[in-house]
Design a protein around this motif. Structure first.
Motif, PDB file in Angstrom:
ATOM      1  N   GLY A 243     -22.203  40.454  29.038  1.00  0.00           N
ATOM      2  CA  GLY A 243     -20.891  41.060  28.857  1.00  0.00           C
ATOM      3  C   GLY A 243     -20.654  42.378  29.568  1.00  0.00           C
ATOM      4  O   GLY A 243     -19.542  42.899  29.538  1.00  0.00           O
ATOM      5  N   HIS A 244     -21.677  42.930  30.210  1.00  0.00           N
ATOM      6  CA  HIS A 244     -21.530  44.272  30.777  1.00  0.00           C
ATOM      7  C   HIS A 244     -20.605  44.355  31.978  1.00  0.00           C
ATOM      8  O   HIS A 244     -20.032  45.405  32.244  1.00  0.00           O
ATOM      9  N   GLN A 246     -17.787  43.119  32.837  1.00  0.00           N
ATOM     10  CA  GLN A 246     -16.395  42.703  32.747  1.00  0.00           C
ATOM     11  C   GLN A 246     -15.449  43.622  33.495  1.00  0.00           C
ATOM     12  O   GLN A 246     -15.551  44.830  33.435  1.00  0.00           O
ATOM     13  N   GLY A 248     -11.463  43.211  33.259  1.00  0.00           N
ATOM     14  CA  GLY A 248     -10.363  42.389  32.762  1.00  0.00           C
ATOM     15  C   GLY A 248     -10.824  40.963  32.555  1.00  0.00           C
ATOM     16  O   GLY A 248     -11.814  40.717  31.863  1.00  0.00           O
ATOM     17  N   PRO A 249     -10.127  40.011  33.159  1.00  0.00           N
ATOM     18  CA  PRO A 249     -10.444  38.607  32.913  1.00  0.00           C
ATOM     19  C   PRO A 249     -11.754  38.131  33.546  1.00  0.00           C
ATOM     20  O   PRO A 249     -12.186  37.015  33.284  1.00  0.00           O
ATOM     21  N   TYR A 250     -12.359  38.944  34.367  1.00  0.00           N
ATOM     22  CA  TYR A 250     -13.539  38.475  35.096  1.00  0.00           C
ATOM     23  C   TYR A 250     -14.848  38.990  34.533  1.00  0.00           C
ATOM     24  O   TYR A 250     -14.939  40.104  34.035  1.00  0.00           O
ATOM     25  N   LEU A 251     -15.863  38.150  34.668  1.00  0.00           N
ATOM     26  CA  LEU A 251     -17.247  38.596  34.560  1.00  0.00           C
ATOM     27  C   LEU A 251     -17.685  38.683  36.021  1.00  0.00           C
ATOM     28  O   LEU A 251     -17.811  37.663  36.706  1.00  0.00           O
ATOM     29  N   ASP A 266      -4.379  44.524  41.107  1.00  0.00           N
ATOM     30  CA  ASP A 266      -3.748  45.148  39.940  1.00  0.00           C
ATOM     31  C   ASP A 266      -4.785  45.656  38.943  1.00  0.00           C
ATOM     32  O   ASP A 266      -4.541  46.603  38.213  1.00  0.00           O
ATOM     33  N   LEU A 267      -5.961  45.031  38.918  1.00  0.00           N
ATOM     34  CA  LEU A 267      -6.994  45.466  37.969  1.00  0.00           C
ATOM     35  C   LEU A 267      -7.639  46.770  38.427  1.00  0.00           C
ATOM     36  O   LEU A 267      -7.974  47.640  37.626  1.00  0.00           O
ATOM     37  N   VAL A 270      -6.003  50.116  37.346  1.00  0.00           N
ATOM     38  CA  VAL A 270      -5.937  50.533  35.947  1.00  0.00           C
ATOM     39  C   VAL A 270      -7.141  51.413  35.642  1.00  0.00           C
ATOM     40  O   VAL A 270      -8.282  51.013  35.864  1.00  0.00           O
ATOM     41  N   GLU A 272     -10.187  53.181  33.985  1.00  0.00           N
ATOM     42  CA  GLU A 272     -11.213  52.876  32.983  1.00  0.00           C
ATOM     43  C   GLU A 272     -11.164  51.436  32.468  1.00  0.00           C
ATOM     44  O   GLU A 272     -11.521  51.171  31.337  1.00  0.00           O
ATOM     45  N   LEU A 273     -10.715  50.505  33.312  1.00  0.00           N
ATOM     46  CA  LEU A 273     -10.670  49.117  32.847  1.00  0.00           C
ATOM     47  C   LEU A 273     -12.081  48.538  32.856  1.00  0.00           C
ATOM     48  O   LEU A 273     -12.399  47.630  32.156  1.00  0.00           O
TER      49      LEU A 273
ATOM     50  N   GLU C 263      -1.639  49.554  29.962  1.00  0.00           N
ATOM     51  CA  GLU C 263      -1.472  51.004  30.111  1.00  0.00           C
ATOM     52  C   GLU C 263      -0.555  51.578  29.037  1.00  0.00           C
ATOM     53  O   GLU C 263       0.113  52.576  29.250  1.00  0.00           O
ATOM     54  N   PHE C 288     -21.100  38.972  21.630  1.00  0.00           N
ATOM     55  CA  PHE C 288     -22.405  38.492  22.086  1.00  0.00           C
ATOM     56  C   PHE C 288     -23.129  39.490  22.981  1.00  0.00           C
ATOM     57  O   PHE C 288     -24.246  39.226  23.439  1.00  0.00           O
ATOM     58  N   CYS C 289     -22.515  40.628  23.258  1.00  0.00           N
ATOM     59  CA  CYS C 289     -23.048  41.512  24.297  1.00  0.00           C
ATOM     60  C   CYS C 289     -24.444  42.047  23.971  1.00  0.00           C
ATOM     61  O   CYS C 289     -24.742  42.398  22.840  1.00  0.00           O
ATOM     62  N   PHE C 317     -22.609  51.371  28.093  1.00  0.00           N
ATOM     63  CA  PHE C 317     -22.294  49.960  28.351  1.00  0.00           C
ATOM     64  C   PHE C 317     -21.749  49.756  29.762  1.00  0.00           C
ATOM     65  O   PHE C 317     -22.115  48.813  30.451  1.00  0.00           O
ATOM     66  N   VAL C 325     -17.758  53.749  33.428  1.00  0.00           N
ATOM     67  CA  VAL C 325     -16.395  53.362  33.775  1.00  0.00           C
ATOM     68  C   VAL C 325     -15.465  53.660  32.594  1.00  0.00           C
ATOM     69  O   VAL C 325     -14.382  54.200  32.766  1.00  0.00           O
ATOM     70  N   ARG C 334      -9.515  49.478  23.876  1.00  0.00           N
ATOM     71  CA  ARG C 334      -8.714  48.510  24.635  1.00  0.00           C
ATOM     72  C   ARG C 334      -9.587  47.356  25.126  1.00  0.00           C
ATOM     73  O   ARG C 334      -9.202  46.198  25.046  1.00  0.00           O
ATOM     74  N   THR C 343      -8.694  38.302  27.197  1.00  0.00           N
ATOM     75  CA  THR C 343      -9.503  37.941  28.363  1.00  0.00           C
ATOM     76  C   THR C 343     -10.611  36.941  28.010  1.00  0.00           C
ATOM     77  O   THR C 343     -11.192  36.322  28.896  1.00  0.00           O
ATOM     78  N   ASP C 346      -9.601  33.758  29.400  1.00  0.00           N
ATOM     79  CA  ASP C 346      -9.868  33.626  30.833  1.00  0.00           C
ATOM     80  C   ASP C 346     -11.340  33.329  31.090  1.00  0.00           C
ATOM     81  O   ASP C 346     -11.681  32.526  31.943  1.00  0.00           O
ATOM     82  N   GLN C 347     -12.192  33.985  30.320  1.00  0.00           N
ATOM     83  CA  GLN C 347     -13.631  33.875  30.588  1.00  0.00           C
ATOM     84  C   GLN C 347     -14.265  32.631  29.978  1.00  0.00           C
ATOM     85  O   GLN C 347     -15.162  32.038  30.554  1.00  0.00           O
TER      86      GLN C 347
END
Ligand SMILES: Cc1cc2nc3c(=O)[nH]c(=O)nc-3n(C[C@H](O)[C@H](O)[C@H](O)COP(=O)(O)OP(=O)(O)OC[C@H]3O[C@@H](n4cnc5c(N)ncnc54)[C@H](O)[C@@H]3O)c2cc1C
Ligand code: SF4
Ligand code: SF4
Ligand code: SF4
Ligand code: FES
Lengths: 273, 271, 395
Positions: A243-244, A246, A248-251, A266-267, A270, A272-273, C263, C288-289, C317, C325, C334, C343, C346-347
């Motif tokens: 999980g580290h 990530q 947004g929607p992607y790993l 667009d990601l 943003v 600190e996403l 945002e 699960f992280c 993390f 980050v 968030r 998400t 998506d994943q």
């Protein structure tokens, strides 16, 4: 396939690239990883120190050797930087989605690399040169902080001898001996012989550099879907389990590290996403 | 990877400032582990263990205690100069310790009340962590420090690894060991959610709230714990501001996250 | 929802639970189930059904959990506690391998000596196990440790007729009925209905099998076929529970809501309250992280790698060289809520939240996922800056 256990590899060669960067050639001791594609990475272990994601910068298929170029920035990369020939490291992988090379057939290719970013895109260049004729013009633009930070200097010098590749280098801070260009790498784009609509771009470097480069390419008219970049996030497993990584929607370890700009622009803006 | 025979053994020095010695005792308490340690490092200066003191420079210095006298500032600076790696150990060296309660009061007043000849007592009006005076390579939290963590830091520096000292809340440790949350299930006030892990969550395992011995969760000096958020909750649980202040002002009272969390609270004079 | 035919459903009295535990133990299972400890209903290995929390209930709210005595003898009259089954199939700490000197890398065999039988899995948790199966077991690089622990787990589900005040499985479509993924499913009736029940307050159990292994075990239990009327009665009770959830989280538009609000100023509002302790992620049955830690002995000769639970609330993390980050509490909250509700689709192709309510009850400052969503929904759209327009470029 085993994901948790590193395979033992012996350091076969150690090429010092700069004061803080080396290329290690690693050979399998007892079984090798599955074949990798350009842009994929491994999880590289310095035993007792830790494990980090490092891109594969070259493969010599027959005996399963692979090359990894890394910059010493912290404990693990420092230990790997000092790994001498004969010492043993651990490897897992290969992980992730690499560069899409098929996209660039019959088109202009522009490779933009910042700093150590040259290593992950190096396999792209090798593949392009191996089938030079299927591409139109080929451009390689390189940025480094100072002349001392230029990685793969000898290879780049060789490349400059070729008439079928346009190579340009710039540094942020010049030294007295530096006769080349100074400034950020995006400034090199102005002179790049490309036909934007017919161009595929491969970009690798620090995230801000990639964003500025991608935006500059967009402004020139290169479609966002034709701009590939490779992202970095903290990675502990490499295989979509921890999980580290990530964004947004992607790993990133699974859906990247190579992504196209249309999916990520667009990601990346943003905070600190 | 390590070749002990050919190598000069790295030297370790242990220094004491204003403190109770509890953290040094933690090192002495590592009996079983000290044997292999003795083969890996040369203990060059550790008065609690031996009167022998070898001259510097030292590869690793452990500094216990806060800085509370003018002399101590000079001594700490000299130690920094002769130390490769300087690790501050314990709440005193990382946050000023219990004695930093003086930071909230008038030292002259104390001095004249407590001592017959106050003019002989040389003291600064604040008790401060080592990092207030010199560059500190690593801060090991706790009052006292945790034995496993100390060994981890020493081992990590010996092999060249980043110490595995997590910078998250005590709650992580409660949940990992299966302790039921005393705040949620019993209504017991607990500083665990904003306190850095490291002790193994001992107090909640005995149904008590965390006292905050390991100080506020923070990263490289940047405050990261939302202590005000916890204070709001404690107020909602009908804890009086006086009591909240008292809970925050113990071992790590001078950590800004703890000392500033109740801005409108009482003056902080501790009784 | 497939209503089981009366023919497939049996009825048994409370003493049959003891037989059930004994049968499972005889078959070599380590039976894990709820029991009272430290003022909460926790999970533990049960040597007999007597350790089940008979007569105990719980009162839940945001940041509050209290045990209370019930006026009946229910064994499963409580909502989700501080732990979930995750602790057994995906433990908090696990050694991955070790290596001595120049030797080989030796896999740690952390396979449980006996396979687990989980007794008292609520439907939301059943769904959560399904989600973990997908995340850890069905990706391109499955987690083999997880597979070893998960394979052959015998699951006794218990449907819900009395949801807690923090429950919202009804909204997430993951309860209160058990639909799949179990070996046996129980419905606990306390109103004296059921032919074998002696008096109101003494539980009676409807039991049905969901697998060949379940059918096998069921055959050894003192249970008799249930009549259709009783089965219908139980079904009504479970259906009614869906209407009595303590909370709700309407699912429509949730995924988009999170993306549109990347945002939003609301994140700063939550950050003022959230203490970033990470409890919500650790009690969550689907989070699960993990992270890894490489350790050595003092000589550096013996190296090990451990894996432990991690959380997106941990500052390290998202650490990459130069700094994390996600430094602010706002960005970490968030990440958490967006991952759970948006998400994750998506994943991994589903929601990451099953509505068990644990994160609400076990948040020490009482932050409530359903309320935060309600506030986000209420936030006026023009307050929000719209991210998501790629052509706009960076600012
Ligand atoms: C897909 C991918 C490919 C990469 N390829 C290369 C490469 O070819 N050459 C190269 O020199 N570097 C590469 N990096 C960056 C490299 O992984 C980091 O420099 C390295 O992790 C730093 O570890 P450290 O222990 O030396 O430093 P520290 O700063 O001490 O880091 C501590 C830990 O944080 C994590 N971490 C720190 N920085 C990064 C980072 N940038 N990315 C991911 N995790 C990080 C690691 O787990 C690391 O062990 C790549 C990163 C990714 C994600
Ligand atoms: S997010 Fe909260 S309610 Fe949803 S599954 Fe996790 S703990 Fe349960
Ligand atoms: S919410 Fe956080 S801890 Fe939970 S799975 Fe997602 S990233 Fe991991
Ligand atoms: S939401 Fe609650 S449980 Fe989760 S990190 Fe914030 S304060 Fe802790
Ligand atoms: S690196 Fe573990 S999920 Fe991507």
């Amino acid at each position: 396939m085993t994901t948790a256990l590193p395979l033992l590899y012996r350091v076969h060669g150690r090429e010092v690239e700069t004061y803080d960067t080396v290329t290690l050639t690693l050979e399998p001791m007892d079984g090798s990883l599955p074949a990798s594609a350009p842009g994929q990475f491994t999880m590289l272990t310095a035993f007792g120190i830790g494990e980090v994601p490092i891109s594969i910068s070259g493969t010599a298929a027959p005996d399963g050797r692979l090359a990894q170029t890394l910059r010493a920035v912290g404990a693990v990369t420092r230990a790997l930087y000092h790994a001498t020939p004969g010492s043993v490291v651990g490897l897992r992988g290969p992980y992730g989605v690499g560069w899409d090379l098929s996209a660039a057939r019959g088109r202009d290719v522009v490779i933009v690399a910042g700093g150590i970013g040259i290593a992950p895109v190096w396999p792209v260049l090798q593949a392009v040169l191996a089938h030079r004729r299927v591409h139109r013009r080929v451009t390689v633009l390189i940025g480094a902080r100072t002349p001392r930070d230029i990685v793969f200097g000898a290879e780049i010098a060789e490349l400059r001898e070729r008439s079928d590749v346009h190579v340009d280098i710039t540094v942020d801070q010049a030294s007295n001996e530096w006769l080349g260009r100074t400034g950020v790498v995006t400034t090199l784009l102005a002179d790049a012989p490309i036909d934007p609509e017919l161009t595929d771009a491969y970009v690798c470097g620090p995230e801000v550099m990639m964003r500025f480069t991608a935006d500059a390419l967009l402004r020139l008219g290169v479609p966002a879907g034709r701009i590939q970049l490779t992202l970095e996030r903290n990675m502990r497993c490499g295989g979509g389990l921890c999980g580290h990584c990530q964004l947004g929607p992607y790993l990133i370890c699974r859906d990247g590290p190579v992504v196209t700009y249309d999916r990520t622009a667009d990601l990346l803006t943003v905070r600190e996403l | 990877m390590t070749d002990t025979s050919a190598r000069r053994l790295p030297t370790l020095a242990v220094w004491k400032f204003t403190s109770c010695d509890g953290c040094q005792l933690t090192l002495l308490d590592c009996e079983d582990e000290l044997l292999p340690l003795a083969g890996q490092v040369r203990i060059a200066h550790f008065l609690e263990a031996s009167r022998e003191s070898l001259p510097g420079p030292y590869d690793v210095s452990l500094v216990e205690g806060s800085v509370s006298t003018p002399d101590e500032i000079d001594r700490l600076k000299r130690i920094r100069e002769v130390s490769g790696v300087l690790v501050a150990i314990g709440a005193c060296a990382t946050a000023g310790g219990i004695q930093a309660l003086r930071n909230f009061a008038d030292v002259d007043e104390f001095r004249s009340v407590v001592y017959a000849r106050p003019e002989y007592v040389q003291t600064l009006d604040r008790s401060t962590p080592a990092s207030a005076h010199v560059r500190v390579d690593f801060e090991l939290r706790g009052c006292p420090i945790d034995k496993r963590q100390l060994l981890e830091v020493l081992t990590a520096y010996l092999v060249g690894r980043k110490p595995n000292i997590p910078r998250h809340s005590v709650c992580f440790e409660c949940k990992a060991r299966g302790t039921t949350c005393v705040m949620v299930a019993h209504g017991t006030p607990c500083l665990g959610p904003v306190t850095q892990a490291g002790c193994g969550a001992i107090c909640p395992a005995y149904s008590r709230g965390c006292f905050g011995c390991f100080g506020p969760v923070a990263v490289d000096g940047a405050p990261a714990a939302n202590v005000t958020g916890l204070v709001e909750r404690l107020r909602a649980l009908r804890m009086a501001d006086d009591d909240i202040v008292r809970a925050l002002r113990t071992f790590n009272s001078a950590a800004p996250e703890f000392s500033d969390a109740v801005p409108d609270g009482p003056s902080g004079r501790t009784r | 929802m497939s209503t089981p035919t009366a023919a497939g459903v049996s009825v048994m009295d409370v003493s049959a639970l003891c037989v059930l535990v004994d049968v499972l133990r005889d078959r070599g299972y380590a039976v894990i189930g709820p029991t009272v400890r430290d003022g909460a209903i926790v999970l533990d290995e049960l040597d007999s059904a007597e350790r089940l929390p008979f007569g105990w209930g719980v009162t839940l709210d945001a940041g509050t959990y209290r045990l209370r005595r019930r006026d009946d003898g229910a064994a499963f009259g409580h909502a989700a506690g501080p732990q979930s089954w995750k602790s057994y199939v995906h433990p908090a700490r696990e050694r991955l391998w070790s290596r001595d000197g120049d030797g080989p890398v030796v896999a740690a065999d952390e396979t449980p000596r006996r396979p687990y039988a989980f007794l008292g899995v609520r439907p939301c948790d059943l769904r959560a196990l399904g989600i973990l199966d997908r995340v850890l077991g069905q990706g391109r690089h499955p987690d083999q440790g997880y597979a070893r622990r998960r394979d052959g787990v015998f699951i006794v589900a218990v449907e819900c007729i009395e949801p807690g005040r923090t429950c919202f499985c009804g909204s997430m479509g993951s309860g209160p009925a058990a639909e799949e993924g179990y070996d046996l499913a129980l419905t606990e009736l306390l109103d004296g209905s059921g032919s074998v029940s002696s008096s109101p307050g003494t539980p009676t159990y409807l039991i049905r099998s969901g697998s060949p292994a379940g059918t096998d075990v069921l055959a050894e239990l003192p249970a008799t076929p249930a009549d259709a009327e009783l089965v219908a009665h139980a079904r009504d009770a479970v259906d009614a529970a869906a209407e009595r959830m303590g909370r709700s989280l309407p699912a429509d538009g949730l995924r988009e809501l999170m993306v549109e609000n990347r945002e939003s100023p609301h994140w700063d509002d939550v950050a003022a309250r959230c203490v970033t302790c990470g409890n919500c992620t650790m009690v969550c049955p689907t989070c699960f992280c993990t992270t890894t830690e490489d350790v050595t002995d003092l000589t550096g000769e013996h190296a090990e790698r451990w894996r432990r639970w991690d959380s997106c609330f941990d500052l390290d993390f998202s650490y990459i060289h130069g700094g994390s980050v996600r430094m602010s509490g706002a960005s970490r909250y968030r990440q958490w809520i967006t991952h759970k509700l948006s998400t994750w689709h998506d994943q991994f192709g589903s929601t990451g939240c099953v509505g068990c309510g644990r994160c609400i009850a076990w948040c020490p400052v009482g932050i409530d996922i359903t309320e935060e969503v309600a506030m986000l929904r209420a936030g006026s759209p023009d307050e929000r800056t719209t991210a998501g327009d790629g052509a706009e470029g960076p600012r």
